[in-house]
Each structure stands twice: as structure tokens, then as C-alpha cells.
Design an enzyme around this catalytic site. Structure first.
Site, PDB file in Angstrom:
ATOM      1  CD  GLU A  53      -1.890  -2.483   1.638  1.00  0.00           C
ATOM      2  OE1 GLU A  53      -0.517  -2.622   2.168  1.00  0.00           O
ATOM      3  OE2 GLU A  53      -2.554  -3.281   1.559  1.00  0.00           O
ATOM      4  CG  PHE A 115      -9.804  -9.470  11.647  1.00  0.00           C
ATOM      5  CD1 PHE A 115      -8.485  -9.935  12.050  1.00  0.00           C
ATOM      6  CD2 PHE A 115     -10.150  -9.523  10.290  1.00  0.00           C
ATOM      7  CE1 PHE A 115      -7.589 -10.454  11.126  1.00  0.00           C
ATOM      8  CE2 PHE A 115      -9.082 -10.218   9.277  1.00  0.00           C
ATOM      9  CZ  PHE A 115      -7.937 -10.392   9.655  1.00  0.00           C
ATOM     10  CD  GLN A 116      -7.331  -7.456   7.765  1.00  0.00           C
ATOM     11  OE1 GLN A 116      -8.353  -7.170   7.197  1.00  0.00           O
ATOM     12  NE2 GLN A 116      -6.172  -7.727   7.507  1.00  0.00           N
ATOM     13  CE  LYS A 165     -18.145  -6.468   4.305  1.00  0.00           C
ATOM     14  NZ  LYS A 165     -17.335  -7.842   4.534  1.00  0.00           N
ATOM     15  CG  MET A 481      22.826  11.564   2.084  1.00  0.00           C
ATOM     16  SD  MET A 481      24.401  12.779   1.178  1.00  0.00           S
ATOM     17  CE  MET A 481      23.089  13.251  -0.347  1.00  0.00           C
TER      18      MET A 481
HETATM   19  C1  LIG Z   1      12.969   5.367   4.550  1.00  0.00           C
HETATM   20  C2  LIG Z   1      14.207   5.992   5.136  1.00  0.00           C
HETATM   21  N1  LIG Z   1      15.233   5.520   5.869  1.00  0.00           N
HETATM   22  C3  LIG Z   1      16.343   6.045   6.282  1.00  0.00           C
HETATM   23  C4  LIG Z   1      16.564   7.312   5.540  1.00  0.00           C
HETATM   24  C5  LIG Z   1      17.989   8.219   5.914  1.00  0.00           C
HETATM   25  N2  LIG Z   1      18.831   7.838   4.836  1.00  0.00           N
HETATM   26  C6  LIG Z   1      18.817   9.085   3.629  1.00  0.00           C
HETATM   27  S1  LIG Z   1      19.941   8.838   2.651  1.00  0.00           S
HETATM   28  C7  LIG Z   1      20.152   7.177   3.137  1.00  0.00           C
HETATM   29  C8  LIG Z   1      21.102   6.322   2.311  1.00  0.00           C
HETATM   30  C9  LIG Z   1      20.478   5.929   0.872  1.00  0.00           C
HETATM   31  O1  LIG Z   1      21.303   4.884   0.443  1.00  0.00           O
HETATM   32  P1  LIG Z   1      21.012   4.615  -1.060  1.00  0.00           P
HETATM   33  O2  LIG Z   1      19.550   4.117  -1.306  1.00  0.00           O
HETATM   34  O3  LIG Z   1      22.126   3.269  -1.304  1.00  0.00           O
HETATM   35  O4  LIG Z   1      21.403   5.632  -1.850  1.00  0.00           O
HETATM   36  P2  LIG Z   1      22.747   6.381  -2.070  1.00  0.00           P
HETATM   37  O5  LIG Z   1      23.265   7.459  -0.861  1.00  0.00           O
HETATM   38  O6  LIG Z   1      24.108   5.323  -1.991  1.00  0.00           O
HETATM   39  O7  LIG Z   1      22.997   6.941  -3.413  1.00  0.00           O
HETATM   40  C10 LIG Z   1      19.603   6.849   4.279  1.00  0.00           C
HETATM   41  C11 LIG Z   1      19.584   5.612   5.128  1.00  0.00           C
HETATM   42  C12 LIG Z   1      15.884   7.724   4.505  1.00  0.00           C
HETATM   43  N3  LIG Z   1      16.064   8.836   3.864  1.00  0.00           N
HETATM   44  N4  LIG Z   1      14.493   7.047   4.224  1.00  0.00           N
END
Ligand SMILES: Cc1ncc(C[n+]2csc(CCOP(=O)(O)OP(=O)(O)O)c2C)c(N)n1
Ligand SMILES: [Mg+2]
Lengths: 583, 171
Positions: A53, A115-116, A165, A481
Site C-alpha cells: 500500500e 479484526f483489522q 464496510k 549519503m
Molecule cells: C525510509 C528512510 N530511511 C532512512 C533514511 C535515511 N537515509 C537518507 S539517505 C540514506 C542512504 C540511501 O542509500 P542508497 O539508497 O543506497 O542511496 P545512495 O546514497 O547510496 O545513493 C539513508 C539511509 C531515509 N531517507 N529514508
């Protein structure tokens, strides 16, 4: 004559028809069976089955952002509804019109831990623009029409409607969209003309002006982007865009300084820092854009145009605040500028300064090693797609910033990226929505192995609907990042940011019936991109990139625009001005 | 404490809303979600025919925060009008308290005497207790409650502030 009564399910379909909705993204369940049965009996409305979803909401966002029309989602109660929360929060932060309809347990059971059952309106109250629980089938049509009105008027956003529902099964009266008027919600679209004239006067006196535009211009429709272009050309001002705004002004125009903010260009950020008049249209002074607030554009008189009064003076105090639709205000500004024969003061010396900053070529990078540079991949991709009308989605991380820096967006509605919430896992499902909306178009997802795996299951959706999406994985084996921040600010202690153990992406693609490609060396990049673009079905292309590559320029959190860190690779950048700190 | 804290002001804000399920949760959620203060909050239906309720909130913050609060409130779909009584001119502010005092002898007499000075009414009485009803502004109620404390104060219920602008203009 007695008024003909319809079932809740029939009313639901009738509303979608009258709202011009031709596709919904969703996932069925117990309490929505009657709705799905009604969907089964007809051919007009298309239902796209995602595999989660959250992905259904992102797909609806992708659909909305690439078409300007609201995206519609249908999910079941309990876990179906709670799974939408991230998507709704994402749409709220990025002001994307989404209408999400969730099933709910029968009204008699609400509150009994049935439920749900989940308190869907309670849970989603703070991640929607508005939400509603419908308890009476006679209100259903009105509430659904209102949901569309609210999602698309004023500052757009997600609206959730919770449908028990028994309401779906009961019979009630239908009312059309023309009968719906929300007395308490009448957002202002026309800007105050007196304020617009004052703004134009201020702009005419500026010596170092800048226009800083954001997603509000894109939300205001393509005509708003056209007005922005007219204003830039009439005034001769430089223009920079936020991540959300990319495409609102053509990247190839010589007045464009590139994106601004944390990973914006040297010229855009320094022009922001040194400007004397700033016109912000449809952007919200986000902290990723402003950096340290008391160091933000310290000499500038600021004009802010926004449809949402709560955006004004929230982070940055401005001198002239104009509440209104970005398109309408820009149109009036162009008129005012032309009719007062306002002439920008000779901007020559300002442009000379800007050209000096541009000459730093802040986006250049060293590219002579054995490892593939992500910037190189994106430059090659850009070269291949520059004459085509391409829709690009991204996930979140380094690859997202490189996409913003190296792919040139000439038109609005072409970049779909999670800006405000920064949701990893957004890119692939958003591309599903984009490709459904534009079946013939080229749709590219730029992602990395981390984000891709957050909604990986959507490869099955891609397969089911034979969507020819091209997925480009800039695989650095890291949460790039996160790794970058750990390198720069946490003494290179790479805590939990390395992915050890990853699937064979080529085999994985093939398991889903999708073409898988792989490259490790720079000399393989061109061939891979050509092959990917030439294939008429979906492709997952896994490119191993230099895992140590960082995104530059960079303004560290809490620093000012002139305290930019430039990349280490270009020798020419070593003799930087007083303004620059080297990494 | 930052420099901004010196700039904290109290504002009384009246809000006209649709009387519908969840509207109060929406308003309160806005305050808690964005870290705004609620010093006092009252709500009740005021116009049955139009299904309207009025919420009165006393809040505090810097001028920038107060502006934000108003803009954020205006943005809520079921909100019709937001009026900052503190800046819009003189207004009347009232609160009602029910104050229970338990005791006997000298204390009992003294509590009645003070109630008289404050024009509080006795609305319930037993051999060992009184319940006083007092109406006034927040400061008056605070003073009354403080005076009752040594005389056997055991329970207080307060309504929170209701406020309305002076003069002919309406919300
Ligand atoms: C759902 C979620 N969890 C954690 C983060 C924190 N976060 C920001 S960038 C990043 C790394 C992303 O890694 P990747 O998708 O491999 O991209 P890259 O930076 O390597 O290009 C994280 C963990 C986020 N933005 N979103
Ligand atoms: Mg990665």
C-alpha cells in the site's frame, strides 16, 4: 418520483467518474470487497494493483506529479491503511494531491478492536491535509467530492477518507460535484495587486537580484512555468530552483544558475548569499535550502509568493509577502513589469560576478580512475536523452542529488523525487504511476541499491503491467549519503552504513521477467545506457560505482551559503576565493 | 533560555469551527505536533443551526510563532475564522471555577468571608465542606484558589478561559 438510491460502492465509482478519475492504485482486503466487486463489473476505471500500500500511494504521487491531476488510492482497513502512512506523509510534505480511500470495519464494530481495525483517521490526521470518517451513506458522495476539492485546491495535499464496510453496502443518494461547496475552505488564489506593484518596484531597483522558485510553480500548472520564464526574460534576472522546482525553468537557459541549497551549485548559492533583492516564488525557505538562518542572504530584501499563508514568515522574515497562486501572481508580475516599463538596472556587473562563480565549474569531478563515477553515468545518460521527453524519478540519497545536478530538466512535471520527507523507496513505485499515466513515454528511475530494496516488490507490478521502466542502480554498496556524512563529520566511523550481502541484481531482474544489465568499468557505461534505452521493455541496470564518491558542492548542516565545501578532485578548485572551504 | 524567550507573549485566540468529529483533535494535534503551547482551551457549540463551535485558546510564543499558530489554524479545513483577540482590541475574558474546601470551625468561617469578598457563591454545602463557584479572569481565580489553600482546599475544577471582543463587532 422517488430518488434513485445507489449502494456506497456504486456511489464511490460514480464519484470517480464525475471527478474524471481513470485510474486508481490499490490493494484489496476484507472490508473493500464490495468496492472491488463494483470495479470488477465495469471497464471504465482502471485499477492498478501494486504489491504494497505504501507503493500504491507513491504510484499515485508519481501519477499526480507527472500529470497535474490528483492520484487516487484504494486500500483496506487496518494494515492496509497503516501501510499508507509513509506515502501520505510524503505527499503532505511535497504538496501532492492524493485522495486515499480506506475501508474500515463496520460502524457498529468501530472502537471494539475488531479484526483489522485501526483508528485510521486518528493515525493519519497529522499526515494528511484533511481526513474524514463517513458514517452515513447519504454523506458519502459529498465527502468524496470534498476530498477531491481539498486535495487539489489551495496548497495541494493528501486527503484520506475512511469508509466503513456497512456504509459501502448501504444505499444512499448521490450528489454531483457541482453541489459541493466548502464554506470554511476558500483559499486565496489572486495575489494583492498593490503588493505585486510594490514588489515590482523593488525588483526594478535591484542591483543584484535573484529569482528563487520551487515546487509551488510546478503545482500551479505548466502555465505558471511559462510565466516564470517570461518574467526571467523580461527582467534579465538570474534564476535558481529548489529540488522540488527543477523543470519549472529550463535548465538550458543561460539565466539558470542550477539548483540551490545543501548540494546546490556554487553560483546559485553565492548569488543567493550576495543578492540584494530575492523573489521567492512557490518555495518555502526549507532548511536544506537556507542553511543557517541568520547567515541566509543577509543583505537581501525578500519577496515571498506562496499560496499557503502559513509558509510566510515561518522560517525567514520577508519584506513583501504575497499570498496567491504562483501562476496568477507571476502573470500579474509580468504585466506590472511591462506596464510600468520597469527596467532592471544594468545587471552587467552582477552577471559578471555570477560568471566568475560559474567559472569555478563546481560540478566538475575527477574521472580518470578505474572505477565508474556516478556523475559520468548521469552525464552519459543526459547526453542520450537530451532530445527526448523523459520522466525521471529518484530515490533518496547521493544518487538523488547527482540526478538533480547532472540531469537537465527543461519542462515541469518531469522530475519526481521525494523532497520534503526524503523517503527511500519512493522512486520505483512513483515510476509505476508515471508510466501508467504516460504509457508511451520514457520513464527512468535513478536509484541506489539501498532505496531500491525498500520497495523492491514493485518489480512485480512493473512486470504485471509490462511497464517499460528503466531502472538505473548507482550501486555503491553503501547508504552513500550516510557514509558521506560519516566520512566528513563522524571521523570515518562507518557505523551500519555498508550493505554486506546483496542480491545478484541481474538475476533478480530476470526472476521478475525484466531485463537485467550490469557494468563495472567506465568503458562499459555507454554501451549499457544505449542498450537499456533501446530495449522496449523494463530494464534493471546495475552499475557498480566508486563507493567513496561524495556529493559536492556541499553546505554542511547549520552552515551558510558562502561556506560551501567543494569537491577535492579538480586541481583548479584549490585556489578558491575567501568564500570557499575545501573538503 | 535563548534571546527569543524574552519575547514570549500571551495571546487569546478565538476560533470558529464546524462542530464535527475530530475537529478538536485536529486543533490540539496542531499544537502538540508543532510544539506550540496551550495555556488554556475551551470549546462548546455556539450556533446549533449552523453546526458551529467556538474554541478559545490562550497560547504563548514569540510574535513569529503567534503568527504561525494563526496561519496554521486558518489552514485547517473545518476552521471558519481565527481571531486574535489580544491584538484586535479590548476584550472580556472570563473563567469559572468550582472550588471545594473541607474544614470546620474558624477555617470554615474564614473561607466564607473570603468567598464573599471575591463574590464567589456557595453551590453545595455539607457539615464539613463547601463548594464555591467563582467567575472572573484567570488572575482573580488564581488568587482565590491560593487563599483557600490553607483553609482546607481539596479540589478545584476550572473551565478555562472564554473570551469575547468588547463593542458591537462579532466574530
Ligand atoms: C525510509 C528512510 N530511511 C532512512 C533514511 C535515511 N537515509 C537518507 S539517505 C540514506 C542512504 C540511501 O542509500 P542508497 O539508497 O543506497 O542511496 P545512495 O546514497 O547510496 O545513493 C539513508 C539511509 C531515509 N531517507 N529514508
Ligand atoms: Mg547506495
Amino acid at each position: 418520483m422517488a430518488i434513485k438510491k445507489l449502494t456506497g460502492a456504486e456511489i464511490f465509482l460514480r464519484v470517480l467518474k464525475d471527478q474524471g478519475v481513470d485510474v486508481v492504485f490499490g490493494y484489496p482486503g476484507g472490508v473493500t470487497l464490495s468496492l472491488y466487486d463494483e470495479i470488477y463489473k465495469q471497464n471504465r476505471l482502471r485499477h492498478v494493483l501494486t504489491r504494497h500500500e505504501q507503493a500504491a500511494v507513491h504510484a499515485a504521487e508519481g501519477y499526480a506529479r507527472s500529470t497535474g491531476k490528483p492520484g487516487v488510492v484504494l486500500v483496506t482497513s487496518g494494515p492496509g491503511a497503516t501501510n499508507t502512512v509513509t506515502g501520505l506523509a510524503d505527499a503532505l510534505m511535497d504538496s501532492i494531491p492524493v485522495v486515499c480511500i480506506a475501508g474500515q470495519v463496520p460502524t457498529a464494530l468501530i472502537g471494539n478492536d475488531a479484526f483489522q481495525e485501526a483508528d485510521t483517521t486518528g493515525i493519519t490526521r497529522s499526515c494528511t491535509k484533511h481526513n474524514n470518517l463517513v458514517k452515513d451513506v447519504d454523506h458519502l458522495a459529498r465527502v468524496l467530492h470534498e476530498a477531491f476539492y481539498i486535495a487539489t485546491h489551495g496548497r495541494p495535499g493528501p486527503v484520506m477518507v475512511d469508509l466503513p464496510k456497512d456504509v459501502i453496502n448501504a444505499r444512499g443518494v448521490y450528489v454531483g460535484p457541482d453541489k459541493v461547496r466548502i464554506k470554511s475552505y476558500q483559499p486565496r488564489v489572486e495575489g494583492d495587486i498593490g503588493l505585486i506593484n510594490r514588489a515590482v518596484k523593488l525588483m526594478a531597483k535591484a542591483k543584484q537580484p535573484i529569482i528563487y522558485a520551487g515546487g509551488g510553480v510546478i503545482n500551479a500548472g505548466p502555465a505558471a512555468s511559462a510565466c516564470l520564464e517570461q518574467l526571467v526574460h523580461a527582467t534579465g534576472f538570474p534564476c535558481t530552483l529548489t529540488l522540488m522546482g527543477l523543470g519549472a525553468f529550463p535548465a538550458s537557459d543561460k539565466h539558470f544558475l542550477g539548483m540551490l541549497g545543501m548540494h546546490g551549485t556554487y553560483e546559485a548559492n553565492l548569488a543567493m548569499h550576495h543578492c540584494d533583492v530575492m523573489l521567492n516564488v512557490g518555495a518555502r525557505f526549507d532548511d536544506r535550502v537556507t542553511g543557517k538562518l541568520d547567515g541566509f542572504a543577509p543583505k537581501a530584501k525578500k519577496i515571498h509568493v506562496d499560496i499557503d499563508p502559513s509558509s510566510i514568515n515561518k522560517n525567514v522574515l520577508v519584506d513583501i509577502a504575497i499570498v496567491g497562486d504562483a501562476g496568477r501572481v507571476l502573470e500579474d508580475m509580468v504585466k506590472a513589469w511591462k506596464s510600468t516599463q520597469a527596467k532592471a538596472k544594468a545587471l552587467k556587473s552582477w552577471w559578471r560576478k555570477i560568471d566568475g562563480w560559474r567559472a569555478k565549474k563546481c560540478l566538475s569531478y575527477g574521472n580518470n580512475g578505474k572505477l565508474v563515477k556516478p556523475q559520468y553515468i548521469l552525464q552519459r545518460l543526459q547526453a542520450e536523452i537530451k532530445d527526448r521527453d523523459v520522466y525521471v524519478t529518484t530515490d533518496v540519497g547521493q544518487h538523488q542529488m547527482w540526478t538533480a545536478q547532472y540531469i537537465h530538466f527543461e519542462k515541469p512535471n518531469r522530475l519526481m523525487t521525494s523532497g520534503g520527507l526524503g523517503t527511500m523507496g519512493y522512486g520505483l513505485p512513483a515510476a509505476v504511476g508515471v508510466q501508467i499515466a504516460h504509457p508511451e513515454a520514457l520513464v527512468v528511475v535513478v536509484t541506489s541499491e539501498g532505496s531500491l530494496q525498500m520497495n523492491l516488490q514493485e518489480l512485480a507490478t512493473v512486470d504485471q503491467y509490462r511497464l517499460p521502466i528503466k531502472i538505473l542502480v548507482l550501486n555503491n554498496g553503501y547508504m552513500g549519503m550516510v557514509r558521506q556524512w560519516q566520512e566528513l563529520f563522524y571521523g570515518k566511523r562507518y557505523s551500519e552504513s555498508r550493505y554486506q550481502g546483496e542480491p545478484d541484481f541481474v538475476k533478480l531482474a530476470e526472476a521478475y521477467g525484466i531485463m537485467g544489465l550490469q557494468a563495472e568499468r567506465p568503458d562499459q557505461v555507454d554501451g549499457l545506457i544505449k542498450k537499456m534505452l533501446a530495449h522496449d521493455g523494463a530494464v534493471l541496470a546495475n552499475l557498480r560505482i566508486d563507493p567513496t564518491e561524495n556529493v559536492f558542492p556541499m553546505i554542511a548542516a547549520g552552515a551558510s551559503h558562502h561556506e560551501m565545501i567543494l569537491g577535492p578532485k579538480e586541481p583548479d578548485l584549490a585556489e578558491t576565493g575567501e568564500d570557499v572551504v575545501l573538503a | 533560555m535563548t534571546a527569543a524567550d524574552e519575547n514570549i507573549q500571551f495571546h487569546t485566540i478565538a476560533i470558529l469551527v464546524n462542530n464535527e468529529p475530530g475537529v478538536l483533535a485536529r486543533v490540539i494535534g496542531l499544537f502538540s505536533g508543532r510544539g506550540y503551547n496551550i495555556e488554556s482551551l475551551t470549546v462548546a457549540e455556539v450556533k446549533h443551526s449552523e453546526n458551529l463551535s467556538r474554541i478559545t485558546i490562550v497560547t504563548s510564543g514569540t510574535p513569529m510563532i503567534i503568527e504561525q499558530i494563526k496561519a496554521q489554524l486558518e489552514r485547517l479545513v473545518p476552521v471558519h475564522r481565527v481571531s486574535d483577540l489580544t491584538v484586535e482590541g479590548p476584550f472580556v475574558k472570563r473563567e469559572l471555577a468550582l472550588v471545594k474546601v473541607r474544614g470546620s470551625g474558624e477555617n470554615r468561617v474564614e473561607s466564607l468571608r473570603i468567598a464573599d469578598i471575591f463574590r464567589a457563591r456557595v453551590v453545595d454545602s455539607t457539615n464539613s465542606s463547601f463548594v464555591f463557584e467563582i467567575v472572573g479572569d484567570t488572575g482573580k481565580l488564581d488568587a482565590f484558589v491560593n487563599l483557600m489553600a490553607p483553609l482546607g482546599l481539596v479540589d478545584v475544577a476550572r473551565t478555562g478561559v472564554a473570551a469575547i471582543a468588547r463593542g458591537a463587532a462579532a466574530l
